[in-house]
Design a protein around this motif. Sequence first.
Motif, PDB file in Angstrom:
ATOM      1  N   THR A 170      -7.958  -6.313  -3.844  1.00  0.00           N
ATOM      2  CA  THR A 170      -7.486  -7.152  -4.947  1.00  0.00           C
ATOM      3  C   THR A 170      -6.929  -8.457  -4.391  1.00  0.00           C
ATOM      4  O   THR A 170      -6.529  -8.530  -3.230  1.00  0.00           O
ATOM      5  CB  THR A 170      -6.386  -6.452  -5.758  1.00  0.00           C
ATOM      6  OG1 THR A 170      -5.179  -6.418  -4.991  1.00  0.00           O
ATOM      7  CG2 THR A 170      -6.796  -5.034  -6.118  1.00  0.00           C
ATOM      8  N   SER A 210      -4.683 -10.518  -6.528  1.00  0.00           N
ATOM      9  CA  SER A 210      -3.405 -10.777  -7.186  1.00  0.00           C
ATOM     10  C   SER A 210      -2.682  -9.469  -7.473  1.00  0.00           C
ATOM     11  O   SER A 210      -3.298  -8.403  -7.492  1.00  0.00           O
ATOM     12  CB  SER A 210      -3.625 -11.548  -8.492  1.00  0.00           C
ATOM     13  OG  SER A 210      -4.249 -12.787  -8.251  1.00  0.00           O
ATOM     14  N   PRO A 211      -1.373  -9.535  -7.709  1.00  0.00           N
ATOM     15  CA  PRO A 211      -0.621  -8.322  -8.031  1.00  0.00           C
ATOM     16  C   PRO A 211      -1.186  -7.634  -9.265  1.00  0.00           C
ATOM     17  O   PRO A 211      -1.660  -8.284 -10.200  1.00  0.00           O
ATOM     18  CB  PRO A 211       0.805  -8.849  -8.283  1.00  0.00           C
ATOM     19  CG  PRO A 211       0.872 -10.128  -7.514  1.00  0.00           C
ATOM     20  CD  PRO A 211      -0.503 -10.727  -7.609  1.00  0.00           C
ATOM     21  N   GLU A 212      -1.125  -6.319  -9.266  1.00  0.00           N
ATOM     22  CA  GLU A 212      -1.646  -5.537 -10.368  1.00  0.00           C
ATOM     23  C   GLU A 212      -0.717  -5.610 -11.579  1.00  0.00           C
ATOM     24  O   GLU A 212       0.503  -5.687 -11.434  1.00  0.00           O
ATOM     25  CB  GLU A 212      -1.803  -4.075  -9.949  1.00  0.00           C
ATOM     26  CG  GLU A 212      -2.861  -3.863  -8.884  1.00  0.00           C
ATOM     27  CD  GLU A 212      -4.261  -4.103  -9.423  1.00  0.00           C
ATOM     28  OE1 GLU A 212      -4.799  -3.225 -10.109  1.00  0.00           O
ATOM     29  OE2 GLU A 212      -4.803  -5.193  -9.155  1.00  0.00           O
ATOM     30  N   SER A 254       0.496  -4.071 -15.585  1.00  0.00           N
ATOM     31  CA  SER A 254       0.971  -2.774 -16.069  1.00  0.00           C
ATOM     32  C   SER A 254      -0.170  -1.844 -16.464  1.00  0.00           C
ATOM     33  O   SER A 254       0.004  -0.630 -16.529  1.00  0.00           O
ATOM     34  CB  SER A 254       1.900  -2.979 -17.278  1.00  0.00           C
ATOM     35  OG  SER A 254       1.207  -3.658 -18.321  1.00  0.00           O
ATOM     36  N   SER A 292      -2.926  -1.405 -14.733  1.00  0.00           N
ATOM     37  CA  SER A 292      -3.743  -1.214 -13.540  1.00  0.00           C
ATOM     38  C   SER A 292      -4.274   0.215 -13.438  1.00  0.00           C
ATOM     39  O   SER A 292      -3.590   1.185 -13.775  1.00  0.00           O
ATOM     40  CB  SER A 292      -2.921  -1.537 -12.288  1.00  0.00           C
ATOM     41  OG  SER A 292      -3.638  -1.186 -11.121  1.00  0.00           O
ATOM     42  N   ALA A 308      -5.214   1.226 -10.441  1.00  0.00           N
ATOM     43  CA  ALA A 308      -5.171   1.407  -8.983  1.00  0.00           C
ATOM     44  C   ALA A 308      -4.853   2.841  -8.596  1.00  0.00           C
ATOM     45  O   ALA A 308      -5.467   3.403  -7.686  1.00  0.00           O
ATOM     46  CB  ALA A 308      -4.147   0.447  -8.378  1.00  0.00           C
ATOM     47  N   SER A 309      -3.909   3.467  -9.282  1.00  0.00           N
ATOM     48  CA  SER A 309      -3.526   4.833  -8.918  1.00  0.00           C
ATOM     49  C   SER A 309      -4.681   5.805  -9.125  1.00  0.00           C
ATOM     50  O   SER A 309      -4.859   6.749  -8.352  1.00  0.00           O
ATOM     51  CB  SER A 309      -2.302   5.273  -9.735  1.00  0.00           C
ATOM     52  OG  SER A 309      -2.595   5.258 -11.121  1.00  0.00           O
ATOM     53  N   ILE A 344      -7.164   0.981  -1.177  1.00  0.00           N
ATOM     54  CA  ILE A 344      -7.148  -0.348  -1.795  1.00  0.00           C
ATOM     55  C   ILE A 344      -6.331  -1.286  -0.920  1.00  0.00           C
ATOM     56  O   ILE A 344      -5.217  -0.958  -0.504  1.00  0.00           O
ATOM     57  CB  ILE A 344      -6.543  -0.316  -3.210  1.00  0.00           C
ATOM     58  CG1 ILE A 344      -7.321   0.622  -4.125  1.00  0.00           C
ATOM     59  CG2 ILE A 344      -6.535  -1.729  -3.809  1.00  0.00           C
ATOM     60  CD1 ILE A 344      -6.738   0.744  -5.519  1.00  0.00           C
ATOM     61  N   PHE A 373      -4.301  -4.537  -1.218  1.00  0.00           N
ATOM     62  CA  PHE A 373      -3.700  -5.346  -2.272  1.00  0.00           C
ATOM     63  C   PHE A 373      -3.385  -6.750  -1.769  1.00  0.00           C
ATOM     64  O   PHE A 373      -2.791  -6.928  -0.704  1.00  0.00           O
ATOM     65  CB  PHE A 373      -2.407  -4.688  -2.784  1.00  0.00           C
ATOM     66  CG  PHE A 373      -2.637  -3.408  -3.529  1.00  0.00           C
ATOM     67  CD1 PHE A 373      -3.014  -3.427  -4.859  1.00  0.00           C
ATOM     68  CD2 PHE A 373      -2.486  -2.175  -2.901  1.00  0.00           C
ATOM     69  CE1 PHE A 373      -3.234  -2.248  -5.557  1.00  0.00           C
ATOM     70  CE2 PHE A 373      -2.702  -0.993  -3.585  1.00  0.00           C
ATOM     71  CZ  PHE A 373      -3.082  -1.033  -4.918  1.00  0.00           C
ATOM     72  N   ASN A 412      -1.857 -10.842  -2.755  1.00  0.00           N
ATOM     73  CA  ASN A 412      -0.742 -11.454  -3.486  1.00  0.00           C
ATOM     74  C   ASN A 412      -1.003 -12.935  -3.682  1.00  0.00           C
ATOM     75  O   ASN A 412      -0.135 -13.773  -3.506  1.00  0.00           O
ATOM     76  CB  ASN A 412       0.569 -11.242  -2.727  1.00  0.00           C
ATOM     77  CG  ASN A 412       1.787 -11.558  -3.595  1.00  0.00           C
ATOM     78  OD1 ASN A 412       1.735 -11.387  -4.812  1.00  0.00           O
ATOM     79  ND2 ASN A 412       2.857 -12.030  -2.979  1.00  0.00           N
TER      80      ASN A 412
END
Length: 345
Positions: free
Chosen positions: A2, A4-6, A8, A10, A12-13, A22, A24, A26
């Motif tokens: 990714t 950019s920050p994920e 709410s 997301s 991802a989990s 993953i 991540f 920023n």
Amino acid sequence: MTLSPEGSDSLASTVQDAGFKIYFGNCDRLRGLYSVRRHILAVIDQFQPDITHSHGVRPDIINAFVNNKTVTFSTIHNSLNGVYKLKYGKLTGEMMDILQLAAIKRIRYPVACAKTLAEELKSNYGINTAIVSNGIDLSVFNGTSTKTKKELLIELNLPDASLVFVTSGALTAWKDPFLIMNAFTASAIGKKAVLVICGDGPLREACQKQVAGNPRIYFTGNVCNIKSYLMAADYFISASKIEGLPNAVLEAMACYLPVILSDIPAHREILAYDYRAGILFDQAHSENLIRTLDNLDFITSDTGLYARKVIKNHFSKEIMTGKYAALYEMACSQSDRERGLWPKA
């Protein structure tokens, strides 16, 4: 990987729980792109993947610079002649179009998410692409619920209306939520039905202000249970001015919803598989949508079945992933001299 920050919402989990790693990032939009590019290239050198596949302007720009390290793919989801201008303004939008076009030309295997988008890329820019349509998870958007429509309306804090229209997506200029609101308010059916607008965006405040006091129009903001809203609705509406291949429409049809769609290439492409699944309206004037809303005689008990069948036969996740797997295998088996040469359109 990714950039950019994920947010709410997301997933991802879910991806990590399935056993995938993953990386991540920023990166704040286009700012910081150079530093994150260096980081990603370093990860690629370490990991040595067979394929890098990018989606979107910033990922495409970075992917264009790894062309000698891996087999590069990019899926183009939007027209390069309109969406970014509507979203970010003329100057920034044109710059993004130019940057993405330059990046796509350096990527070995560009893929369009729709036939009409592939035709546009070929005719406007001379770019040959493969075509892999977006796919819907039919086990999630299965059109079934343990609750009745009335129970869903109560759960969603919506009135028990005889007819419920729903629209979903970003509240932006190219989605044209004002057209839907104006037509619904002016229509005869708008006096007894309910319009639910799912999504958020820069136009939300203006939209709410325009219809303030109308008890039949509801704004939900972004939701994580869009299926519940689709199952509680009777019709889905989209007034988009431009699209690649809209997942929101595909999800609605997968839930057996008849669709009322603006007459644009992407929507025509979907309904071309079976025009009994919905109806197209000319979005040039709100009167066209008003007439459509007040004349829904095309809807029969089978309309939703036709909509679901279109998705099952042409837009399922199994069809999509199968096509990508075939493209990956083909690309990795080609010699260096052959790579990057899609069959001529």
